[in-house]
Motif scaffolding. Structure first.
Motif: not given
Length: 380
Positions: A3-4, A10-12, A18-20, A260-261
């Motif tokens: 995992i990068t 994005r996982a956090t 906090l993504l939506r 998430p991607a």
């Protein structure tokens, strides 16, 4: 699975809502994000405003008043807001850290008391604090009970005893002079072995809200020894996944949690002071570019309210006359400023109904901050 760093970011954001913004009640939201850092009374409100659709601060007032959500000294020996049902296990998991940090400190030992003396005091203290008590009231009781200056004793007890802060009024439910009440649970017993059983619960909850994460990350979040974290993860090995992070770091996660991607859009946010995502990892580059860490995490421990842009800290903000002053550490594109301006138009009315200049006592830090761009985002 590898995992990068970008995907970890994005996982956090996904797990921390906090993504939506999400249509959750305040109690469910706090459980989803594990805990809200709460040294500054406004911060739990602003943390939830960032995460929830149609957030009404009165809902958080009600949750505090009804003890659905409680405020106490827990992870990192700092104040957190957690769900009342989660407090007993979190407090028990933190007992070895809380006790060691206080009962070995000269502020306690100068009293001449030993750890056993402090333990013997706990049942009486909790009986005394069966109703809300101010610090002055508890110190007076301790002074009469012990016959020694009580200040250092109370400083230690209030951190590791099962005590809650009770709402004292004001714009954010809790003011600068705290009041305390017994949590309604017995002092932790069974030693470190019993605490470790609760630590496993806390570790799993942490991974749900902040994972994937390394041993060092978990230890930093809770401020517990890495050996305890390793033992907890070993005990949970049958229900956890292992991943390979940047640089080959071993990471742990709960199955089925959001990943998430890398290219998932991340909207701009005006993050609360001491927001948990800034403090939950040993590797803070997950959300704070290394060059900016010392700018937002100040020498005395203050962690400033930040601009989150594309998932990463890009500057700081503070309320000022006329709106929100945003200081960006690098130049931002026009569409990002438009997104931050929209956030400011939502935030300013919330602050106006509570405390328009929240965080004002921390304004001194702005005198030395660099700023590639500084704008006042109007509140209407």
């Amino acid at each position: 699975m590898r995992i990068t760093a970008q995907r970890l970011n994005r996982a956090t954001l996904a797990r921390q809502l906090l993504l939506r913004r999400q249509p959750l009640g305040v109690a469910d939201a706090v459980r989803r994000v594990v805990a809200l850092q709460a040294q500054q009374p406004a911060s739990p409100y602003l943390a939830l405003w960032n995460r929830l659709t149609a957030f009404d601060p009165a809902d958080l007032d009600t949750a505090f008043a009804g003890h659905t959500l409680v405020k106490a000294t827990l992870m990192r020996i700092t104040l957190h807001v957690v769900h009342a049902d989660d407090h007993p296990a979190m407090h028990a998991a933190m007992q070895p850290t809380l006790r060691a940090a206080r009962l070995g400190d000269p502020r306690f030992t100068v009293s001449g008391l030993r750890a056993a003396d402090a333990d013997a005091l706990l049942p009486e203290l909790l009986e005394f604090a069966d109703r809300p008590c101010t610090a002055a009231e508890v110190e007076a009781w301790l002074g009469a009970r012990l016959g020694v200056p009580p200040k250092g004793v109370w400083w230690a007890l209030r951190s590791f005893a099962p005590l809650l802060h009770t709402p004292t009024g004001g714009p954010w439910s809790f003011g600068s002079r705290p009041s305390y009440v017994a949590a309604g649970t017995s002092p932790a017993s069974g030693g470190e072995a019993a605490s470790d059983a609760h630590l496993r619960t806390l570790v799993r909850h942490y991974l749900e809200g902040f994972g994937p994460a390394s041993v060092a990350d978990v230890a930093q979040f809770a401020l517990v020894r890495r050996s305890r974290v390793q033992d907890a993860l070993k005990a949970l090995s049958g229900v956890l996944e292992r991943l390979e992070g940047p640089g080959g770091t071993e990471l742990f996660d709960v199955p089925g949690a959001p990943l998430p991607a890398e290219d998932t859009p991340a909207p701009p946010r005006l993050m609360a002071m001491w927001d948990s995502i800034l403090l939950a990892y040993a590797d803070r580059s997950r959300v704070i570019p290394p060059d900016y860490r010392k700018l937002v995490a100040r020498s005395n421990g203050d962690v400033l309210p930040t601009l989150l842009v594309d998932g990463y800290v890009a500057g700081v903000w503070r309320p000022v006359e006329g709106g929100i002053e945003a200081t960006a550490f690098h130049r931002l594109p026009a569409e990002t400023w438009e997104g931050l301006a929209a956030e400011a138009r939502s935030l300013v009315p919330l602050l106006a109904g509570r405390e328009p200049r929240a965080y004002r006592r921390h304004d001194r830090w702005w005198a030395t901050l660099p700023g590639a761009e500084v704008r006042v985002l109007p509140g209407r």
